[in-house]
Design a protein around this motif. Sequence first.
Motif, PDB file in Angstrom:
ATOM      1  N   GLY A  47       0.783  -1.226   0.000  1.00 45.31           N
ATOM      2  CA  GLY A  47       0.000   0.000   0.000  1.00 45.31           C
ATOM      3  C   GLY A  47       0.813   1.272   0.000  1.00 45.31           C
ATOM      4  N   HIS A  48       2.133   1.179   0.113  1.00 42.19           N
ATOM      5  CA  HIS A  48       2.987   2.362   0.191  1.00 42.19           C
ATOM      6  C   HIS A  48       3.347   2.881  -1.204  1.00 42.19           C
ATOM      7  N   ALA A  55      -4.630   2.432  -6.701  1.00 43.05           N
ATOM      8  CA  ALA A  55      -5.693   1.417  -6.685  1.00 43.05           C
ATOM      9  C   ALA A  55      -7.071   2.060  -6.606  1.00 43.05           C
ATOM     10  N   ALA A  56      -7.198   3.127  -5.812  1.00 39.74           N
ATOM     11  CA  ALA A  56      -8.491   3.798  -5.678  1.00 39.74           C
ATOM     12  C   ALA A  56      -8.926   4.422  -6.999  1.00 39.74           C
ATOM     13  N   GLU A  57      -7.983   5.043  -7.719  1.00 42.17           N
ATOM     14  CA  GLU A  57      -8.335   5.632  -9.011  1.00 42.17           C
ATOM     15  C   GLU A  57      -8.605   4.550 -10.045  1.00 42.17           C
ATOM     16  N   MET A  58      -7.834   3.462 -10.000  1.00 39.78           N
ATOM     17  CA  MET A  58      -8.127   2.326 -10.878  1.00 39.78           C
ATOM     18  C   MET A  58      -9.559   1.864 -10.696  1.00 39.78           C
ATOM     19  N   ALA A  59      -9.989   1.770  -9.453  1.00 40.56           N
ATOM     20  CA  ALA A  59     -11.346   1.298  -9.173  1.00 40.56           C
ATOM     21  C   ALA A  59     -12.386   2.228  -9.767  1.00 40.56           C
ATOM     22  N   TRP A  90      -0.003 -11.295   0.308  1.00 37.48           N
ATOM     23  CA  TRP A  90      -1.191 -11.503  -0.513  1.00 37.48           C
ATOM     24  C   TRP A  90      -2.311 -10.577  -0.055  1.00 37.48           C
ATOM     25  N   ARG A  91      -2.419 -10.367   1.243  1.00 36.45           N
ATOM     26  CA  ARG A  91      -3.438  -9.446   1.755  1.00 36.45           C
ATOM     27  C   ARG A  91      -2.950  -8.006   1.712  1.00 36.45           C
ATOM     28  N   SER A  92      -1.737  -7.755   2.219  1.00 37.44           N
ATOM     29  CA  SER A  92      -1.296  -6.373   2.402  1.00 37.44           C
ATOM     30  C   SER A  92      -0.954  -5.668   1.099  1.00 37.44           C
ATOM     31  N   SER A  93      -0.618  -6.433   0.053  1.00 39.08           N
ATOM     32  CA  SER A  93      -0.256  -5.811  -1.225  1.00 39.08           C
ATOM     33  C   SER A  93      -1.275  -6.055  -2.333  1.00 39.08           C
ATOM     34  N   PHE A  94      -2.201  -7.004  -2.139  1.00 49.62           N
ATOM     35  CA  PHE A  94      -3.145  -7.326  -3.204  1.00 49.62           C
ATOM     36  C   PHE A  94      -4.591  -7.297  -2.732  1.00 49.62           C
ATOM     37  N   SER A 259       3.402   2.033  -8.420  1.00 53.26           N
ATOM     38  CA  SER A 259       3.751   2.484  -7.065  1.00 53.26           C
ATOM     39  C   SER A 259       4.957   3.417  -7.155  1.00 53.26           C
ATOM     40  N   ARG A 260       6.136   2.960  -6.833  1.00 52.49           N
ATOM     41  CA  ARG A 260       7.310   3.835  -6.811  1.00 52.49           C
ATOM     42  C   ARG A 260       7.696   4.284  -8.222  1.00 52.49           C
ATOM     43  N   LEU A 261       8.160   5.539  -8.336  1.00 49.83           N
ATOM     44  CA  LEU A 261       8.527   6.102  -9.629  1.00 49.83           C
ATOM     45  C   LEU A 261      10.037   6.122  -9.834  1.00 49.83           C
ATOM     46  N   ASP A 262      10.440   5.949 -11.105  1.00 48.46           N
ATOM     47  CA  ASP A 262      11.820   6.141 -11.557  1.00 48.46           C
ATOM     48  C   ASP A 262      11.838   7.272 -12.579  1.00 48.46           C
TER      49      ASP A 262
END
Length: 313
Positions: A47-48, A55-59, A90-94, A259-262
Motif C-alpha cells: 500500500g505504500h 488502486a483507488a483511481e483504478m477502481a 497476498w493481503r497487504s499488497s493485493f 507504485s514507486r517512480l523512476d
Amino acid sequence: MSSTLSRRALLTGSASLIAAPLFGTVPARARDPDMVSVLVGDWGRNGHDHQREVAAEMARVAERSRSIFTVSLGDNFYEDGVSGVDDPQWRSSFEDIYDAPSLQTPWRIILGNHDYRGSVEAQLRYGANGHKRWLLPARYYSVRDRLPDGTTIDSFYIDTSPFLKKYRHSIVRIDDQDPRAQQAWLSEALGRSDADWKFVIGHHPIHTGDGRHETPELIAAIAPLLRHYRVAAYISAHKHNFQHRRIGGIDYIVNGAGSRLDPAGVALDGAFTNDGQHGFMTMRVARDLVEIGFIGGSGKTLFSRRIPRPTAL
C-alpha cells in the motif's frame, strides 16, 4: 511450459472459457460493442509509495469504463516476491488494496524479475487455491477474447526474465527456465493465430520512449516475431514510469508506474515519457481501433493514443 486457459471463468457472471486447440475464448459482455481493461505494473508495496491511491483511481475508472478484467504487468510483490501461498503480502499488497467491487474482475498476471526472487510456484498456485481472480496458469500463456460482432483478440502473456543474461546465476532465480523453448512457443502460437488483433504482454520493455534501458535480448528474440506476425502492440512495465514509442508499425508501451517512480529520459521524436505521476493504463479494443490511455493517480489522462488495426503484409 506453455499453457492455454481452459474452462476457467474469466468474467463475472456466466461467461467462461471454452476449450479450443490453442486458446480459451472469452466473450465480451453482450451489451458492450468493445472490450475495456485496466493494466497496472510494478505495484506490490503493502500500500505504500502511492500504491493505495493508484488502486483507488483504478477502481473508479474501472467502474466508469465497465472494465471486464485487469492485467498485472509483473513485479507483483517487492522486493523479493512471496514466500508461499500464505505470505501476508497476498493481503497487504493485493487483496486489501485492490478491494473495490470494480476490481473483483479476473486479474491476468505475468511475472517480473522481483517475483523470481521469491516463490514463483506460490504465484502459480494462488489462483487454484481458491482465489479465482488471480489468473496465472503458467509462466507464459495465451487468451482469446471475442467481441459481440465476432472480432477476435489474441493476447500472449510472456515471461521475459529468463531471456535476460544479467539474471543468470543471480538472486533472480531463472536458471532452470529455457527462453528458447518459450520463443518457439510464441512463434508457433502467433503463427497459428487468425485473430483480428494480436497483443504481446511482457514485463521488460523491448523499446522505450527515451531510448534508454531497452532490452537487447528481447530486441533479438521477440521483436522480429512481433513484426512478422503483425502484432499491434507490445505492452510492458519494469521501468517505473510511462513511455510510448511506435517503431515499425508496432506500438511499444511501458506502464510501470503502479507504485514507486523512476526518472525517465527525454522523449525521442514522436515518442512520449512521463515520470511525474503514479498511475495505470486503460485499453479499449473495438473492431477497427484500439485506444490506450495513461491515467495518473489524480485521474488525469496523461497520454492517449489510437492504434489502427494492422493491415495484411
